[in-house]
Scaffold this motif. Structure first.
Motif, PDB file in Angstrom:
ATOM      1  N   ARG A 150       0.792  -1.374  -0.201  1.00 40.23           N
ATOM      2  CA  ARG A 150       0.172   0.051   0.012  1.00 40.23           C
ATOM      3  C   ARG A 150       0.813   1.264  -0.034  1.00 40.23           C
ATOM      4  O   ARG A 150       0.787   2.112  -0.615  1.00 40.23           O
ATOM      5  N   ARG A 151       1.899   1.349   0.870  1.00 36.45           N
ATOM      6  CA  ARG A 151       3.097   2.389   0.855  1.00 36.45           C
ATOM      7  C   ARG A 151       3.565   2.412  -0.492  1.00 36.45           C
ATOM      8  O   ARG A 151       3.814   3.832  -1.135  1.00 36.45           O
ATOM      9  N   LEU A 152       3.768   1.402  -1.244  1.00 33.73           N
ATOM     10  CA  LEU A 152       4.467   1.371  -2.570  1.00 33.73           C
ATOM     11  C   LEU A 152       3.350   2.096  -3.557  1.00 33.73           C
ATOM     12  O   LEU A 152       3.836   2.905  -4.347  1.00 33.73           O
ATOM     13  N   ASP A 153       2.240   1.649  -3.365  1.00 36.09           N
ATOM     14  CA  ASP A 153       1.127   2.162  -4.413  1.00 36.09           C
ATOM     15  C   ASP A 153       1.003   3.672  -4.391  1.00 36.09           C
ATOM     16  O   ASP A 153       1.132   4.292  -5.215  1.00 36.09           O
ATOM     17  N   LYS A 154       1.351   4.184  -3.119  1.00 35.54           N
ATOM     18  CA  LYS A 154       1.026   5.721  -2.812  1.00 35.54           C
ATOM     19  C   LYS A 154       2.264   6.218  -3.625  1.00 35.54           C
ATOM     20  O   LYS A 154       2.219   7.485  -4.138  1.00 35.54           O
ATOM     21  N   ALA A 155       3.643   5.718  -3.261  1.00 30.89           N
ATOM     22  CA  ALA A 155       4.624   6.270  -3.605  1.00 30.89           C
ATOM     23  C   ALA A 155       4.831   6.390  -5.134  1.00 30.89           C
ATOM     24  O   ALA A 155       5.090   7.493  -5.833  1.00 30.89           O
ATOM     25  N   LEU A 156       4.311   5.283  -5.902  1.00 30.30           N
ATOM     26  CA  LEU A 156       4.446   5.249  -7.301  1.00 30.30           C
ATOM     27  C   LEU A 156       3.269   6.124  -7.764  1.00 30.30           C
ATOM     28  O   LEU A 156       3.724   6.969  -8.733  1.00 30.30           O
ATOM     29  N   SER A 157       2.344   6.521  -7.285  1.00 25.95           N
ATOM     30  CA  SER A 157       1.134   7.577  -7.712  1.00 25.95           C
ATOM     31  C   SER A 157       1.853   8.950  -7.629  1.00 25.95           C
ATOM     32  O   SER A 157       1.597   9.563  -8.550  1.00 25.95           O
ATOM     33  N   ARG A 158       2.666   9.049  -6.475  1.00 30.30           N
ATOM     34  CA  ARG A 158       3.217  10.504  -6.522  1.00 30.30           C
ATOM     35  C   ARG A 158       4.406  10.752  -7.380  1.00 30.30           C
ATOM     36  O   ARG A 158       4.171  11.525  -8.229  1.00 30.30           O
ATOM     37  N   TYR A 159       5.256   9.671  -7.391  1.00 31.51           N
ATOM     38  CA  TYR A 159       6.292   9.878  -8.490  1.00 31.51           C
ATOM     39  C   TYR A 159       5.844   9.884  -9.896  1.00 31.51           C
ATOM     40  O   TYR A 159       6.440  10.506 -10.893  1.00 31.51           O
ATOM     41  N   ARG A 160       4.937   8.995 -10.208  1.00 31.10           N
ATOM     42  CA  ARG A 160       4.428   8.900 -11.760  1.00 31.10           C
ATOM     43  C   ARG A 160       3.671  10.424 -12.125  1.00 31.10           C
ATOM     44  O   ARG A 160       4.024  10.788 -13.366  1.00 31.10           O
ATOM     45  N   ASP A 161       3.066  11.082 -11.223  1.00 34.84           N
ATOM     46  CA  ASP A 161       2.480  12.296 -11.443  1.00 34.84           C
ATOM     47  C   ASP A 161       3.619  13.153 -11.876  1.00 34.84           C
ATOM     48  O   ASP A 161       3.522  14.094 -12.820  1.00 34.84           O
ATOM     49  N   PHE A 162       4.731  13.051 -11.265  1.00 38.42           N
ATOM     50  CA  PHE A 162       5.969  14.165 -11.604  1.00 38.42           C
ATOM     51  C   PHE A 162       6.888  13.602 -12.715  1.00 38.42           C
ATOM     52  O   PHE A 162       7.331  14.362 -13.415  1.00 38.42           O
ATOM     53  N   TYR A 163       7.182  12.341 -12.677  1.00 38.80           N
ATOM     54  CA  TYR A 163       8.213  11.673 -13.411  1.00 38.80           C
ATOM     55  C   TYR A 163       7.544  11.081 -14.819  1.00 38.80           C
ATOM     56  O   TYR A 163       8.071  10.834 -15.739  1.00 38.80           O
ATOM     57  N   GLY A 164       6.611  10.776 -14.595  1.00 38.78           N
ATOM     58  CA  GLY A 164       5.795   9.658 -15.657  1.00 38.78           C
ATOM     59  C   GLY A 164       6.033   8.136 -15.016  1.00 38.78           C
ATOM     60  O   GLY A 164       6.210   8.121 -14.100  1.00 38.78           O
ATOM     61  N   SER A 165       5.647   7.519 -16.194  1.00 36.86           N
ATOM     62  CA  SER A 165       5.782   6.070 -15.685  1.00 36.86           C
ATOM     63  C   SER A 165       7.398   5.842 -15.294  1.00 36.86           C
ATOM     64  O   SER A 165       8.300   6.328 -15.701  1.00 36.86           O
ATOM     65  N   LEU A 166       7.403   4.640 -14.377  1.00 35.52           N
ATOM     66  CA  LEU A 166       8.420   4.358 -13.706  1.00 35.52           C
ATOM     67  C   LEU A 166       8.754   3.095 -14.340  1.00 35.52           C
ATOM     68  O   LEU A 166       7.938   2.039 -14.432  1.00 35.52           O
ATOM     69  N   SER A 167      10.271   2.741 -14.411  1.00 42.79           N
ATOM     70  CA  SER A 167      10.518   1.330 -14.763  1.00 42.79           C
ATOM     71  C   SER A 167      10.497   0.298 -13.780  1.00 42.79           C
ATOM     72  O   SER A 167      10.371   0.794 -12.486  1.00 42.79           O
ATOM     73  N   ASP A 168      10.722  -0.958 -14.119  1.00 43.63           N
ATOM     74  CA  ASP A 168      10.620  -2.134 -13.259  1.00 43.63           C
ATOM     75  C   ASP A 168      11.734  -1.976 -12.053  1.00 43.63           C
ATOM     76  O   ASP A 168      11.602  -2.191 -10.980  1.00 43.63           O
ATOM     77  N   VAL A 169      12.784  -1.468 -12.746  1.00 44.60           N
ATOM     78  CA  VAL A 169      14.000  -1.266 -11.726  1.00 44.60           C
ATOM     79  C   VAL A 169      13.689  -0.157 -10.733  1.00 44.60           C
ATOM     80  O   VAL A 169      13.959  -0.294  -9.689  1.00 44.60           O
ATOM     81  N   GLN A 170      12.991   0.914 -11.104  1.00 45.82           N
ATOM     82  CA  GLN A 170      12.738   2.118 -10.345  1.00 45.82           C
ATOM     83  C   GLN A 170      11.601   1.619  -9.289  1.00 45.82           C
ATOM     84  O   GLN A 170      11.623   2.047  -8.238  1.00 45.82           O
ATOM     85  N   THR A 171      10.862   0.789  -9.492  1.00 49.53           N
ATOM     86  CA  THR A 171       9.739   0.420  -8.690  1.00 49.53           C
ATOM     87  C   THR A 171      10.257  -0.537  -7.741  1.00 49.53           C
ATOM     88  O   THR A 171       9.949  -0.568  -6.622  1.00 49.53           O
ATOM     89  N   ALA A 172      11.338  -1.325  -8.080  1.00 49.14           N
ATOM     90  CA  ALA A 172      11.911  -2.177  -7.137  1.00 49.14           C
ATOM     91  C   ALA A 172      12.585  -1.335  -6.281  1.00 49.14           C
ATOM     92  O   ALA A 172      12.973  -1.746  -5.196  1.00 49.14           O
ATOM     93  N   LEU A 173      13.270  -0.310  -6.768  1.00 56.78           N
ATOM     94  CA  LEU A 173      14.116   0.533  -5.857  1.00 56.78           C
ATOM     95  C   LEU A 173      13.180   1.116  -4.804  1.00 56.78           C
ATOM     96  O   LEU A 173      13.651   1.097  -3.611  1.00 56.78           O
ATOM     97  N   LEU A 174      11.973   1.691  -4.897  1.00 58.35           N
ATOM     98  CA  LEU A 174      10.947   2.112  -4.201  1.00 58.35           C
ATOM     99  C   LEU A 174      10.737   1.327  -3.296  1.00 58.35           C
ATOM    100  O   LEU A 174      10.666   1.706  -2.081  1.00 58.35           O
ATOM    101  N   ARG A 175      10.618  -0.015  -3.603  1.00 58.53           N
ATOM    102  CA  ARG A 175      10.063  -1.110  -2.657  1.00 58.53           C
ATOM    103  C   ARG A 175      11.191  -1.285  -1.482  1.00 58.53           C
ATOM    104  O   ARG A 175      10.875  -1.291  -0.439  1.00 58.53           O
TER     105      ARG A 175
END
Length: 283
Positions: A150-175
């Motif tokens: 759930r925390r990851l979903d919120k972080a992804l939503s925040r960063y996608r709005d700013f940077y656009g789509s994140l890569s799998d590597v970036q998603t793994a980094l956030l996790r």
């Protein structure tokens, strides 16, 4: 108080039309927010509205230029790699802005706080109880892995709005960053309750007969300083570790972004700056 200040600052990080509309409506929106917490009486309504109008007038003339200049600085940073120290410097500047805003807000609010009635403090506690239950459902419900997702979903939503789509590597980094973070839902709840209890105890003391507006202002300033960070001790050290870690994590994520992602961030920041300069009063 910190929630209101932070909420107003969030208006600076929305889409262009939302930012301008939200900022112009901030006194009314803030009034509704306060009324929901305190169930304001008719005799309190207009003084509160006037204090909020004065606060916005001050903020528009004194603080918007500061934030516009900061956004201009961030545009330059967005195009290159950054260090954790640079991120923490920006964090510190935002904290300073929040502090200035709260000093002004408390100055305007102190005489009004002395007019609060016991039934309004009881209303505030009931309001907090409801919000705390919602908060715990959002952050503490489920197994640790479910909380992380759930925390990851919120972080992804925040960063996608700013940077656009994140890569799998970036998603793994956030996790990984979330899993290693010093912040935990349990600590978040502890800090939330600490701040509420501190404010409530202060508001109750201020209801004693003979308390002056100056005394109320000093007491509320002390509460605000303890809201900025925990008192000295292990909790304060944990807070400082979390801030340093957050700066490092943000720098690490930004440094992983592509040229296209950085250009999107640049356009976002430029749009925010333009909006703030349009909101500033003419010189």
């Amino acid at each position: 108080m910190r929630q209101l200040c932070a909420w107003l600052l969030v208006l600076l990080l929305q889409g262009c039309s939302t930012l301008q509309f939200g900022y112009n409506q901030a006194p009314q929106l803030a009034y509704w927010w306060l009324d929901s917490q305190l169930s304001l009486e008719d005799t309190q309504s207009e003084p509160v509205r006037e204090a909020l109008r004065q606060l916005q007038h001050w903020h528009r003339s004194k603080e918007l230029p500061v934030y516009a200049d900061l956004l201009q600085k961030l545009q330059g940073m967005s195009e290159r790699d950054v260090h954790a120290e640079q991120v923490c410097e920006v964090w510190s500047q935002v904290d300073d802005g929040m502090d200035r805003a709260m000093v002004q807000a408390i100055h305007l609010a102190a005489p009004l706080v002395l007019q609060l009635q016991p039934r309004q403090l009881r209303h505030l506690v009931r309001h907090w109880d409801e919000k705390n239950e919602d908060w715990e459902t959002q952050w503490l419900r489920g197994k640790p892995q479910e909380r992380t997702e759930r925390r990851l979903d919120k972080a992804l939503s925040r960063y996608r709005d700013f940077y656009g789509s994140l890569s799998d590597v970036q998603t793994a980094l956030l996790r990984t960053q979330i899993q290693q973070s010093s912040w935990s839902p349990e600590w978040g709840r502890h800090e939330r309750l600490r701040r509420q209890q501190n404010l409530l105890a202060t508001l109750q003391r201020l209801q004693l007969a003979g308390t002056s507006a100056a005394q109320a202002e000093a007491a509320l300033q002390a509460v605000w300083q303890q809201w900025l960070q925990p008192p000295a001790g292990p909790e304060q050290q944990r807070y400082k570790r979390w801030v340093a870690q957050s700066c490092k994590d943000l720098a690490e994520l930004h440094n992983s972004t592509s040229t296209e992602q950085r250009q999107r961030a640049l356009r976002k920041l430029r749009g925010y700056e333009n909006d703030l300069r349009e909101l500033m009063p003419p010189r």
